[in-house]
Design a protein around this motif. Structure first.
Motif, PDB file in Angstrom:
ATOM      1  N   LEU A  33      -8.872  -0.178  -2.211  1.00 12.17           N
ATOM      2  CA  LEU A  33      -9.931   0.437  -2.785  1.00 12.17           C
ATOM      3  C   LEU A  33      -8.530   2.158  -3.666  1.00 12.17           C
ATOM      4  O   LEU A  33      -9.598   2.871  -4.338  1.00 12.17           O
ATOM      5  CB  LEU A  33     -10.035   1.482  -1.295  1.00 12.17           C
ATOM      6  N   LEU A  34      -7.816   2.086  -3.146  1.00 15.29           N
ATOM      7  CA  LEU A  34      -7.247   3.520  -3.830  1.00 15.29           C
ATOM      8  C   LEU A  34      -6.637   2.831  -4.603  1.00 15.29           C
ATOM      9  O   LEU A  34      -6.673   3.504  -5.717  1.00 15.29           O
ATOM     10  CB  LEU A  34      -4.901   2.846  -3.039  1.00 15.29           C
TER      11      LEU A  34
ATOM     12  N   LEU B  10     -14.209   3.872   2.539  1.00 21.49           N
ATOM     13  CA  LEU B  10     -14.017   2.823   3.897  1.00 21.49           C
ATOM     14  C   LEU B  10     -14.975   2.776   4.206  1.00 21.49           C
ATOM     15  O   LEU B  10     -14.700   2.001   5.619  1.00 21.49           O
ATOM     16  CB  LEU B  10     -12.337   3.544   3.922  1.00 21.49           C
TER      17      LEU B  10
ATOM     18  N   LYS C  50       1.022   4.373 -17.935  1.00 11.82           N
ATOM     19  CA  LYS C  50       0.938   5.003 -16.620  1.00 11.82           C
ATOM     20  C   LYS C  50       0.883   4.433 -15.519  1.00 11.82           C
ATOM     21  O   LYS C  50       1.763   4.239 -14.507  1.00 11.82           O
ATOM     22  CB  LYS C  50      -0.504   6.247 -16.495  1.00 11.82           C
TER      23      LYS C  50
ATOM     24  N   TYR D  37       1.275  17.026 -12.895  1.00 13.13           N
ATOM     25  CA  TYR D  37       0.564  18.010 -12.400  1.00 13.13           C
ATOM     26  C   TYR D  37       1.688  18.994 -12.331  1.00 13.13           C
ATOM     27  O   TYR D  37       2.406  18.241 -11.589  1.00 13.13           O
ATOM     28  CB  TYR D  37      -0.336  18.255 -11.529  1.00 13.13           C
TER      29      TYR D  37
ATOM     30  N   ILE E 236     -12.225   7.648  -1.600  1.00 15.42           N
ATOM     31  CA  ILE E 236     -11.472   6.549  -0.769  1.00 15.42           C
ATOM     32  C   ILE E 236     -12.659   6.147   0.291  1.00 15.42           C
ATOM     33  O   ILE E 236     -13.039   4.952   1.595  1.00 15.42           O
ATOM     34  CB  ILE E 236     -10.558   6.353  -0.836  1.00 15.42           C
TER      35      ILE E 236
ATOM     36  N   ARG F 169     -16.828  -4.121   9.447  1.00 14.89           N
ATOM     37  CA  ARG F 169     -15.441  -4.888  10.554  1.00 14.89           C
ATOM     38  C   ARG F 169     -15.798  -3.937  11.959  1.00 14.89           C
ATOM     39  O   ARG F 169     -14.576  -5.302  12.878  1.00 14.89           O
ATOM     40  CB  ARG F 169     -13.771  -4.280  10.175  1.00 14.89           C
TER      41      ARG F 169
ATOM     42  N   PHE G  27      -2.506  -2.098 -13.843  1.00  7.55           N
ATOM     43  CA  PHE G  27      -1.580  -2.139 -12.617  1.00  7.55           C
ATOM     44  C   PHE G  27      -0.573  -3.117 -12.494  1.00  7.55           C
ATOM     45  O   PHE G  27       0.519  -3.746 -11.800  1.00  7.55           O
ATOM     46  CB  PHE G  27      -1.605  -1.724 -11.637  1.00  7.55           C
TER      47      PHE G  27
ATOM     48  N   PHE H 268       0.652  -0.677  -0.300  1.00  2.00           N
ATOM     49  CA  PHE H 268      -0.079   0.074   0.045  1.00  2.00           C
ATOM     50  C   PHE H 268       0.739   1.237  -0.031  1.00  2.00           C
ATOM     51  O   PHE H 268       0.847   2.040  -0.529  1.00  2.00           O
ATOM     52  CB  PHE H 268      -0.731  -0.148   1.582  1.00  2.00           C
TER      53      PHE H 268
ATOM     54  N   GLY I 130      -9.394   7.744 -10.823  1.00  2.96           N
ATOM     55  CA  GLY I 130      -8.867   8.892 -11.077  1.00  2.96           C
ATOM     56  C   GLY I 130      -8.055   9.211 -12.304  1.00  2.96           C
ATOM     57  O   GLY I 130      -8.581  10.273 -13.052  1.00  2.96           O
TER      58      GLY I 130
ATOM     59  N   GLU J 101      -9.492   3.616  -7.112  1.00  7.14           N
ATOM     60  CA  GLU J 101      -9.277   4.923  -7.409  1.00  7.14           C
ATOM     61  C   GLU J 101      -8.337   6.066  -8.016  1.00  7.14           C
ATOM     62  O   GLU J 101      -8.544   7.106  -8.553  1.00  7.14           O
ATOM     63  CB  GLU J 101      -8.892   6.041  -6.267  1.00  7.14           C
ATOM     64  N   MET J 102      -7.322   5.386  -8.522  1.00  6.26           N
ATOM     65  CA  MET J 102      -6.165   5.582  -8.657  1.00  6.26           C
ATOM     66  C   MET J 102      -6.440   5.878 -10.351  1.00  6.26           C
ATOM     67  O   MET J 102      -6.378   6.308 -11.321  1.00  6.26           O
ATOM     68  CB  MET J 102      -4.561   4.502  -8.625  1.00  6.26           C
TER      69      MET J 102
ATOM     70  N   ALA K 151       4.288   5.649  -5.910  1.00  9.52           N
ATOM     71  CA  ALA K 151       4.069   5.550  -7.293  1.00  9.52           C
ATOM     72  C   ALA K 151       2.756   6.980  -7.567  1.00  9.52           C
ATOM     73  O   ALA K 151       3.059   7.464  -8.380  1.00  9.52           O
ATOM     74  CB  ALA K 151       4.165   4.473  -7.621  1.00  9.52           C
ATOM     75  N   LEU K 152       1.845   6.395  -7.139  1.00  9.03           N
ATOM     76  CA  LEU K 152       0.369   7.520  -7.776  1.00  9.03           C
ATOM     77  C   LEU K 152       1.688   8.724  -7.676  1.00  9.03           C
ATOM     78  O   LEU K 152       0.910   9.553  -8.052  1.00  9.03           O
ATOM     79  CB  LEU K 152      -0.423   6.946  -6.722  1.00  9.03           C
TER      80      LEU K 152
ATOM     81  N   MET L 275      -9.210  12.555  -3.843  1.00  8.06           N
ATOM     82  CA  MET L 275      -9.217  11.143  -4.041  1.00  8.06           C
ATOM     83  C   MET L 275      -9.664   9.958  -3.214  1.00  8.06           C
ATOM     84  O   MET L 275     -10.298   8.991  -2.982  1.00  8.06           O
ATOM     85  CB  MET L 275      -8.213  10.445  -4.265  1.00  8.06           C
TER      86      MET L 275
ATOM     87  N   ALA M 238      -8.602  -4.335   2.320  1.00  6.73           N
ATOM     88  CA  ALA M 238      -9.750  -2.966   1.217  1.00  6.73           C
ATOM     89  C   ALA M 238      -9.270  -1.508   1.348  1.00  6.73           C
ATOM     90  O   ALA M 238      -9.557  -1.138   0.200  1.00  6.73           O
ATOM     91  CB  ALA M 238     -10.538  -2.992   2.722  1.00  6.73           C
ATOM     92  N   LEU M 239      -7.816  -1.679   1.901  1.00  2.00           N
ATOM     93  CA  LEU M 239      -7.157   0.045   1.242  1.00  2.00           C
ATOM     94  C   LEU M 239      -6.525  -0.573   0.337  1.00  2.00           C
ATOM     95  O   LEU M 239      -7.019   0.855  -0.458  1.00  2.00           O
ATOM     96  CB  LEU M 239      -6.245   0.051   2.688  1.00  2.00           C
ATOM     97  N   PHE M 240      -5.941  -0.792   0.248  1.00  2.00           N
ATOM     98  CA  PHE M 240      -5.435  -1.400  -0.704  1.00  2.00           C
ATOM     99  C   PHE M 240      -6.021  -1.437  -2.201  1.00  2.00           C
ATOM    100  O   PHE M 240      -6.433  -0.598  -3.576  1.00  2.00           O
ATOM    101  CB  PHE M 240      -4.118  -2.222  -1.401  1.00  2.00           C
TER     102      PHE M 240
ATOM    103  N   MET N  99       3.554   2.861 -12.926  1.00  3.53           N
ATOM    104  CA  MET N  99       3.210   2.307 -11.996  1.00  3.53           C
ATOM    105  C   MET N  99       3.369   1.125 -10.873  1.00  3.53           C
ATOM    106  O   MET N  99       4.348   1.174  -9.922  1.00  3.53           O
ATOM    107  CB  MET N  99       1.687   3.069 -11.525  1.00  3.53           C
TER     108      MET N  99
ATOM    109  N   ARG O 117     -10.575   9.646 -15.935  1.00  9.38           N
ATOM    110  CA  ARG O 117     -11.250  10.601 -15.335  1.00  9.38           C
ATOM    111  C   ARG O 117     -10.271  11.719 -16.185  1.00  9.38           C
ATOM    112  O   ARG O 117     -10.843  12.380 -16.750  1.00  9.38           O
ATOM    113  CB  ARG O 117     -11.244  10.908 -13.995  1.00  9.38           C
ATOM    114  N   ALA O 118      -9.174  12.020 -15.481  1.00  6.41           N
ATOM    115  CA  ALA O 118      -7.912  13.505 -16.075  1.00  6.41           C
ATOM    116  C   ALA O 118      -7.791  13.042 -17.569  1.00  6.41           C
ATOM    117  O   ALA O 118      -7.677  13.984 -17.907  1.00  6.41           O
ATOM    118  CB  ALA O 118      -6.989  13.321 -15.288  1.00  6.41           C
TER     119      ALA O 118
ATOM    120  N   GLN P 276       3.560  10.073  -9.929  1.00  5.13           N
ATOM    121  CA  GLN P 276       3.059  10.209 -11.564  1.00  5.13           C
ATOM    122  C   GLN P 276       2.353  11.403 -11.687  1.00  5.13           C
ATOM    123  O   GLN P 276       2.071  12.161 -12.125  1.00  5.13           O
ATOM    124  CB  GLN P 276       1.911   8.924 -11.678  1.00  5.13           C
TER     125      GLN P 276
END
Lengths: 180, 150
Positions: free
Chosen positions: B9-10, A55, B35, A34, A51, A62, B121, A19, B17, B13-14, A25-26, A47, B5-7, B39, B20-21, A29
């Protein structure tokens, strides 16, 4: 399949590193895409917001926590349960206003910057962890608490600790009307 | 574990996002995939370094592929690759019948055209991992019916 306990710890660590590395990396990028720091910051915030709104479902499922009765309980919940669950660290909470709607979460160890030594010179105003602010804001929005979340101090910019400030925007009396 | 879950979602989103851009800008789909893949490449390189710090040296290519299918995949996606096939001439096909990043999207043919975005990815991740283990490779992905993918 039996595995020695040490391996399991390692696996958790690696998941977290995945993570953290992906986040790095995000950001890299976005910096390439930008030119202005404000754009990168607002992109990260947006973003994070998306999330956060998802979340919160995962978090509530949980943790099965009871409804929070006050802003300070909410802040404690974020620090002690949510941060611990997702990032493995427990920030300390302080209330920074007599009205009781401004809180600070102080992180002396921020896992997101594990692999970052310092911000490059031309990106001095980049909020590297702005995603976190967006996540907290989005999650609170979904439980009907409007808040502003910003970074007050950032270790990457030379401050001693990382401090996140949460300001709740609505009065506590409104919450009496909400029923679960 | 909660980190998953966090990964997830991220990652979603990536993808969202970046696309969208792109829509607001030039509207080039190919660039976004590149891209995402690059990454994944960076992350894969770093991750494989941390992961193989203490493991023994690999005997040959097949050994490396087996490592990727078992240990690496288990750590990243909490399950092993379901099927590994090879023609012993440098081509390997890894099949995952329940790919973690696609399970939440659909369970059949719906949204099939969006699936490649979510695989870019991971392709980069594998390519980065292999490159740091000394293997130059090209990684492509194919989805015929979610959530299985090759």
């Amino acid at each position: 399949m039996s595995r020695p306990a040490g391996r399991k710890q390692e696996n958790h660590k690696i998941s977290r590193e995945l993570f953290v590395l992906t986040y790095g990396a995000l950001v890299a990028q976005l910096c390439k895409d930008y030119e202005k720091d404000e754009d990168v910051n607002s992109c990260l915030d947006r973003m994070g917001h998306s999330i956060g709104v998802r979340l919160i479902d995962d978090f509530l499922a949980r943790s099965a926590v009871k409804k929070c009765r006050s802003y300070s309980e909410t802040a404690e919940m974020i620090a002690q349960v949510a941060f611990k669950m997702y990032l493995g660290v427990t920030p300390s909470v302080t209330c920074s206003s007599p009205a009781g709607n401004e809180f600070s979460l102080i992180l002396d160890k921020n896992p997101l910057v594990d692999f970052v030594e310092e911000l490059p010179a031309e990106r001095a105003s980049l909020c590297y962890c702005n995603l976190l602010c967006g996540v907290i804001r989005g999650a609170l929005e979904m439980v009907h608490l409007a808040a502003e979340v910003t970074f007050l101090q950032d270790r990457l910019k030379g401050d001693p600790v990382t401090e996140i400030g949460i300001t709740f925007l609505r009065k506590a009396e409104d919450r009496k009307h909400k029923r679960n | 574990m909660a980190d998953e879950a966090l990964f997830l979602l991220l990652h979603n989103e990536m993808v969202a996002g970046l696309y969208r851009a792109a829509e607001q800008g030039e509207g080039e789909n190919g660039r976004c995939t590149t891209k995402l893949e690059s990454m994944g490449f960076r992350v894969g390189q770093g991750l494989i370094e941390r992961f193989t710090k203490d493991t023994a040296r690999f005997k040959d290519e097949l050994d490396i592929m087996k490592f990727i299918c078992k240990d690496f995949w288990t750590t990243v996606f909490k399950k092993q690759i379901d099927n590994l096939r090879t023609n012993h001439q440098g081509i390997y096909v890894l099949q995952d019948n329940k790919f973690r990043l696609l399970t939440q999207i659909s369970a059949g043919k719906q949204y099939l055209e969006h699936a490649p975005k979510y695989l870019a990815f991971t392709c980069g991740l594998i390519r980065g991992g292999l490159s740091n283990l000394g293997i130059k490779s090209i990684v492509t992905a194919e989805v015929s019916s979610m959530p299985a993918c090759k």
